[in-house]
Enzyme design. Structure first.
Site, PDB file in Angstrom:
ATOM      1  N   CYS A 162       0.786  -1.223   0.149  1.00  0.00           N
ATOM      2  CA  CYS A 162       0.066   0.046  -0.075  1.00  0.00           C
ATOM      3  C   CYS A 162       0.635   1.317   0.046  1.00  0.00           C
ATOM      4  CB  CYS A 162      -1.095  -0.087   1.316  1.00  0.00           C
ATOM      5  SG  CYS A 162      -1.968  -1.462   1.386  1.00  0.00           S
ATOM      6  N   LEU A 163       2.034   1.103   0.304  1.00  0.00           N
ATOM      7  CA  LEU A 163       2.899   2.383   0.407  1.00  0.00           C
ATOM      8  C   LEU A 163       3.724   2.529  -0.584  1.00  0.00           C
ATOM      9  CD1 LEU A 163       3.967   4.926   2.037  1.00  0.00           C
ATOM     10  CD2 LEU A 163       5.299   3.685   3.389  1.00  0.00           C
TER      11      LEU A 163
END
Length: 197
Positions: free
Chosen positions: A118-119
């Site tokens: 997600c990052l």
């Protein structure tokens, strides 16, 4: 590549998928450390009057709702969160991009769960689009040390600056003697740094 200083007037805090389910996937650092640092970042941004954008993946699946503390700490940001319908790279979500652009801030501070899914992708995509990005790694985390390390390497090679919560707060504070500085110093001592005694 030199981006210049991140300040409270040119930066926005982007917190990606800090949901009760995804947080349980963090194994490379203690869950409580990641949670404490995420909330400390939120408090620091609030003290400094910085915009905060929260986003979630599918809230009705295993990822679940955002950490409930956000609702109390930053109710407006909580209510305005970008609830994605499954887009993995947050930067590719038009609503999220529009929210970032609306802030008119040039520097992006990101943390996300998980780092390896997600990052790293929105951080790299934002850099490709010309934004300076700092990724706060102790407010993020991955299921394995290997996947975390590989994500960090990809971000660093792609021009993302890797940082930690206390480093970032000190950078934004700039001067402990001003009113916000003393508040931030207290926040670091109380919420971020391990007890010395």
């Amino acid at each position: 590549m030199r981006w210049g200083t991140f300040t409270s007037s040119n930066s926005v805090l982007l917190l990606i998928d800090h949901q009760v389910g995804t947080m349980k996937l963090i194994q490379n650092i203690p869950f409580e450390t990641a949670k404490r640092n995420t909330l400390a970042l939120t408090k620091a941004a609030k003290i400094l009057g910085m915009p905060i954008i929260l986003t979630t993946g599918t809230e009705n699946g295993f990822q679940g709702p955002l950490l409930p503390e956000f609702k109390e700490l930053v109710p407006e940001a909580y209510d305005a969160r970008i609830a994605r319908s499954g887009v993995v790279n947050t930067w590719e979500d038009p609503e999220f991009r529009a929210a970032v652009e609306k802030t008119q801030r040039s520097h992006l501070i990101m943390a996300g769960v998980t780092t390896d899914v997600c990052l790293y992708s929105p951080a790299l995509s934002a850099v490709e689009d010309g934004y300076p990005v700092q990724a706060v790694l102790d407010a993020s985390g991955s299921p394995t040390e290997l996947s975390e390390q590989l994500a960090r390497q990809r971000m660093e090679r792609g021009g993302v600056t890797l940082t930690a919560t206390n480093t970032l707060i000190a950078e934004l504070a700039r001067d402990w003697s001003r009113p916000e500085g003393s508040e931030l110093l207290k926040l670091m001592v109380d919420d971020v740094l391990p007890p010395v005694f």
